[in-house]
Design a protein around this motif. Sequence first.
Motif, PDB file in Angstrom:
ATOM      1  N   PHE A 284       0.862  -1.177   0.000  1.00 20.39           N
ATOM      2  CA  PHE A 284       0.000   0.000   0.000  1.00 20.39           C
ATOM      3  C   PHE A 284       0.901   1.230   0.000  1.00 20.39           C
ATOM      4  CE2 PHE A 284      -2.224  -3.439   2.132  1.00 20.39           C
ATOM      5  CZ  PHE A 284      -3.439  -3.468   1.466  1.00 20.39           C
ATOM      6  N   GLU A 285       0.750   2.077  -0.984  1.00 11.80           N
ATOM      7  CA  GLU A 285       1.677   3.199  -1.167  1.00 11.80           C
ATOM      8  C   GLU A 285       0.902   4.444  -1.591  1.00 11.80           C
ATOM      9  OE1 GLU A 285       4.271   5.858  -1.373  1.00 11.80           O
ATOM     10  OE2 GLU A 285       4.902   3.898  -0.607  1.00 11.80           O
ATOM     11  N   ALA A 286       1.187   5.567  -0.929  1.00 11.46           N
ATOM     12  CA  ALA A 286       0.457   6.799  -1.196  1.00 11.46           C
ATOM     13  C   ALA A 286       0.850   7.452  -2.515  1.00 11.46           C
ATOM     14  CB  ALA A 286       0.669   7.792  -0.051  1.00 11.46           C
ATOM     15  N   ARG A 287       2.090   7.245  -2.960  1.00 12.05           N
ATOM     16  CA  ARG A 287       2.571   7.936  -4.150  1.00 12.05           C
ATOM     17  C   ARG A 287       2.627   7.003  -5.353  1.00 12.05           C
ATOM     18  NH1 ARG A 287       7.797  11.465  -2.497  1.00 12.05           N
ATOM     19  NH2 ARG A 287       8.214  10.905  -4.681  1.00 12.05           N
ATOM     20  N   GLU A 288       2.054   7.449  -6.476  1.00 10.88           N
ATOM     21  CA  GLU A 288       2.017   6.626  -7.683  1.00 10.88           C
ATOM     22  C   GLU A 288       3.410   6.344  -8.217  1.00 10.88           C
ATOM     23  OE1 GLU A 288       1.138   4.217 -10.445  1.00 10.88           O
ATOM     24  OE2 GLU A 288      -0.568   5.044  -9.370  1.00 10.88           O
ATOM     25  N   GLY A 305       4.126 -10.922  -9.292  1.00 14.08           N
ATOM     26  CA  GLY A 305       2.805 -11.012  -8.691  1.00 14.08           C
ATOM     27  C   GLY A 305       2.587 -10.061  -7.531  1.00 14.08           C
ATOM     28  N   LEU A 306       3.618  -9.304  -7.130  1.00 18.25           N
ATOM     29  CA  LEU A 306       3.423  -8.313  -6.073  1.00 18.25           C
ATOM     30  C   LEU A 306       2.342  -7.326  -6.499  1.00 18.25           C
ATOM     31  CD1 LEU A 306       4.354  -6.931  -3.377  1.00 18.25           C
ATOM     32  CD2 LEU A 306       5.866  -5.538  -4.813  1.00 18.25           C
ATOM     33  N   ARG A 307       1.347  -7.168  -5.652  1.00 14.24           N
ATOM     34  CA  ARG A 307       0.262  -6.217  -5.932  1.00 14.24           C
ATOM     35  C   ARG A 307       0.534  -4.934  -5.154  1.00 14.24           C
ATOM     36  NH1 ARG A 307      -5.878  -6.977  -3.696  1.00 14.24           N
ATOM     37  NH2 ARG A 307      -6.720  -4.974  -4.388  1.00 14.24           N
ATOM     38  N   VAL A 308       0.494  -3.802  -5.836  1.00 18.70           N
ATOM     39  CA  VAL A 308       0.710  -2.513  -5.185  1.00 18.70           C
ATOM     40  C   VAL A 308      -0.528  -1.655  -5.391  1.00 18.70           C
ATOM     41  CG1 VAL A 308       2.225  -0.523  -4.909  1.00 18.70           C
ATOM     42  CG2 VAL A 308       3.189  -2.706  -5.661  1.00 18.70           C
ATOM     43  N   VAL A 309      -1.118  -1.217  -4.285  1.00 14.98           N
ATOM     44  CA  VAL A 309      -2.337  -0.410  -4.311  1.00 14.98           C
ATOM     45  C   VAL A 309      -1.984   1.013  -3.901  1.00 14.98           C
ATOM     46  CG1 VAL A 309      -4.671  -0.149  -3.395  1.00 14.98           C
ATOM     47  CG2 VAL A 309      -3.705  -2.436  -3.701  1.00 14.98           C
ATOM     48  N   VAL A 310      -2.411   1.973  -4.694  1.00 10.83           N
ATOM     49  CA  VAL A 310      -2.104   3.377  -4.420  1.00 10.83           C
ATOM     50  C   VAL A 310      -3.223   4.000  -3.598  1.00 10.83           C
ATOM     51  CG1 VAL A 310      -1.623   5.636  -5.424  1.00 10.83           C
ATOM     52  CG2 VAL A 310      -0.755   3.571  -6.535  1.00 10.83           C
ATOM     53  N   GLY A 311      -2.854   4.645  -2.495  1.00 12.34           N
ATOM     54  CA  GLY A 311      -3.837   5.317  -1.658  1.00 12.34           C
ATOM     55  C   GLY A 311      -3.272   5.594  -0.283  1.00 12.34           C
ATOM     56  N   HIS A 312      -4.020   6.312   0.509  1.00 12.43           N
ATOM     57  CA  HIS A 312      -3.579   6.716   1.844  1.00 12.43           C
ATOM     58  C   HIS A 312      -4.166   5.791   2.894  1.00 12.43           C
ATOM     59  CE1 HIS A 312      -1.823  10.609   0.539  1.00 12.43           C
ATOM     60  NE2 HIS A 312      -2.745  10.509  -0.414  1.00 12.43           N
ATOM     61  N   ASP A 421       1.307  15.218  14.184  1.00 11.10           N
ATOM     62  CA  ASP A 421       1.379  15.132  12.717  1.00 11.10           C
ATOM     63  C   ASP A 421       0.486  14.013  12.227  1.00 11.10           C
ATOM     64  OD1 ASP A 421       2.016  15.295  10.092  1.00 11.10           O
ATOM     65  OD2 ASP A 421       4.044  14.504  10.303  1.00 11.10           O
ATOM     66  N   ALA A 422      -0.830  14.180  12.393  1.00 12.98           N
ATOM     67  CA  ALA A 422      -1.771  13.120  12.041  1.00 12.98           C
ATOM     68  C   ALA A 422      -2.208  13.173  10.593  1.00 12.98           C
ATOM     69  CB  ALA A 422      -3.014  13.217  12.938  1.00 12.98           C
ATOM     70  N   THR A 423      -1.688  14.138   9.851  1.00 14.35           N
ATOM     71  CA  THR A 423      -2.080  14.257   8.453  1.00 14.35           C
ATOM     72  C   THR A 423      -1.069  13.656   7.520  1.00 14.35           C
ATOM     73  OG1 THR A 423      -1.005  16.424   8.252  1.00 14.35           O
ATOM     74  CG2 THR A 423      -3.322  16.387   8.951  1.00 14.35           C
ATOM     75  N   ARG A 424       0.043  13.128   8.064  1.00 14.53           N
ATOM     76  CA  ARG A 424       1.075  12.567   7.209  1.00 14.53           C
ATOM     77  C   ARG A 424       0.551  11.301   6.522  1.00 14.53           C
ATOM     78  NH1 ARG A 424       6.454  11.042  10.182  1.00 14.53           N
ATOM     79  NH2 ARG A 424       5.999  13.087  11.045  1.00 14.53           N
ATOM     80  N   SER A 425       0.816  11.179   5.245  1.00 15.10           N
ATOM     81  CA  SER A 425       0.340  10.024   4.496  1.00 15.10           C
ATOM     82  C   SER A 425       1.338   8.883   4.604  1.00 15.10           C
ATOM     83  CB  SER A 425       0.145  10.392   3.020  1.00 15.10           C
ATOM     84  OG  SER A 425       1.374  10.746   2.445  1.00 15.10           O
ATOM     85  N   VAL A 426       0.897   7.705   4.135  1.00 17.22           N
ATOM     86  CA  VAL A 426       1.805   6.575   4.070  1.00 17.22           C
ATOM     87  C   VAL A 426       2.712   6.764   2.882  1.00 17.22           C
ATOM     88  CG1 VAL A 426       1.929   4.088   3.800  1.00 17.22           C
ATOM     89  CG2 VAL A 426       0.084   5.081   5.139  1.00 17.22           C
ATOM     90  N   GLU A 427       4.011   6.963   3.119  1.00 19.98           N
ATOM     91  CA  GLU A 427       4.882   7.357   2.026  1.00 19.98           C
ATOM     92  C   GLU A 427       6.120   6.513   1.857  1.00 19.98           C
ATOM     93  OE1 GLU A 427       5.780  11.505   2.249  1.00 19.98           O
ATOM     94  OE2 GLU A 427       3.869  12.047   1.308  1.00 19.98           O
ATOM     95  N   GLY A 428       6.324   5.479   2.615  1.00 16.95           N
ATOM     96  CA  GLY A 428       7.521   4.685   2.328  1.00 16.95           C
ATOM     97  C   GLY A 428       7.993   3.872   3.485  1.00 16.95           C
ATOM     98  N   GLU A 429       9.082   3.168   3.190  1.00 16.64           N
ATOM     99  CA  GLU A 429       9.590   2.189   4.129  1.00 16.64           C
ATOM    100  C   GLU A 429      10.296   2.826   5.296  1.00 16.64           C
ATOM    101  OE1 GLU A 429      11.805   0.416   0.963  1.00 16.64           O
ATOM    102  OE2 GLU A 429      10.642  -1.388   1.132  1.00 16.64           O
TER     103      GLU A 429
END
Length: 429
Positions: A284-288, A305-312, A421-429
Amino acid sequence: MPRVGVDPSGSVTVVGIGDDGWDGLSAAARAVVARADVVVGAARHLALIPAGGERLPWPSPFAVGFVAESAARRRVCVLASGDPMFYGVGATLVRELGAARVTVVPAPSSTSLACARLGWPVQTVPVVSAVGRPLAALAAELTAGARVLLLSADGSTPGRAAVLLRERGFGTSALTVLEHLGGPTESVWSGTADALAAAPERRFADLNVLAIECGPGPGLSRVPGLPDDAYAHDGQLTKREIRAVTLAALGPRPGELLWDVGAGSGSIGIEWMRVHPSCSAIGFEAREDRAERARANAATLGVPGLRVVVGHAPDVLAGAPTPDAIFVGGGLTVDGVVERCWAALRPGGRLVANAVVAETEADLLRCRALYGGELTRLQVARSTPVGRFTGWRPAMPVTQWAVTKSGAEPVGSTSPTRSADATRSVEGE
């Protein structure tokens, strides 16, 4: 004598047939075909048996529903290549109809025939199928000295595989293309990957198996902790040593599903899937742009076969299949991410999260107070020149929280307080 589909429950008999056709079938298999009211199969399979009764080619797009409908009132036989339970329609019918309604009469699989021709012990040879699957999966099996069988989708597959081998540094690998195995027109072509890749016009029979004996090349271990330079990334990469410890804490087992929340370059999900072919992962990744990079890394490293879904997160997690393990690589400070992950995790599942900065480390302390588990501080230092000598340059320490869900209520009584900082998106490892 195998059961024929005549009872009211609607059973079906699947008969494996080779390129040698009717002459290669056993007496029991011939009897099933002869007694059937309806025989279903690919056009090339139906052409191999004597005329008589109703013959139905598989519909396009492929579907199995009409088989079940016919079996309720007529004797139905389904023809399939070789062993129907080896990358075949037998497995599909069992999944759709249930094992009690399907009887399988197998013939030798293309893998067995190929290994018999080559003198390779079947149990030692990994098999990759390109039939309806990405050819990139072959990359996971490439290592010096390895023997691999590739089930081709059509006559162009050996050439495309040769190009992949050359691009991965295995151009000197010995290739053997076995066409129409077991049939009267069986033939063999041998050469190197470099030679075949240089002849793009070469096309083989659609019915072929490619045998690969890997020459020297830069193969990668399936053990977690691949070199950092194996990945394309923009800095959002769990570094090699931390990645190895993280995968050990996640504990991948065959058949399990991982959620990688904040997938970044995809390294955690990729190395989870490389442990065993039956392991799967959703990133699950916020950035395309990062999601696309993760997909490209997965293809390069043999797990397309790794599935990657874009979203927060946490919203993007809704509706995803129940995970056996979850890695939270980003979004720890976002309200609801840990709670949603914990609720989704099955009993006995593992959740691991890493923190580098003090704010997210504080979140891990609160999570541990609520859910239990263990905290570990990881510190890595790498050697670096100091004039004529060698010194150590420490990387930033990483705090890791690892917990197994017991199925009981959380050990704490209140939700962990999130940082501002509750508005930070999911952005990486």
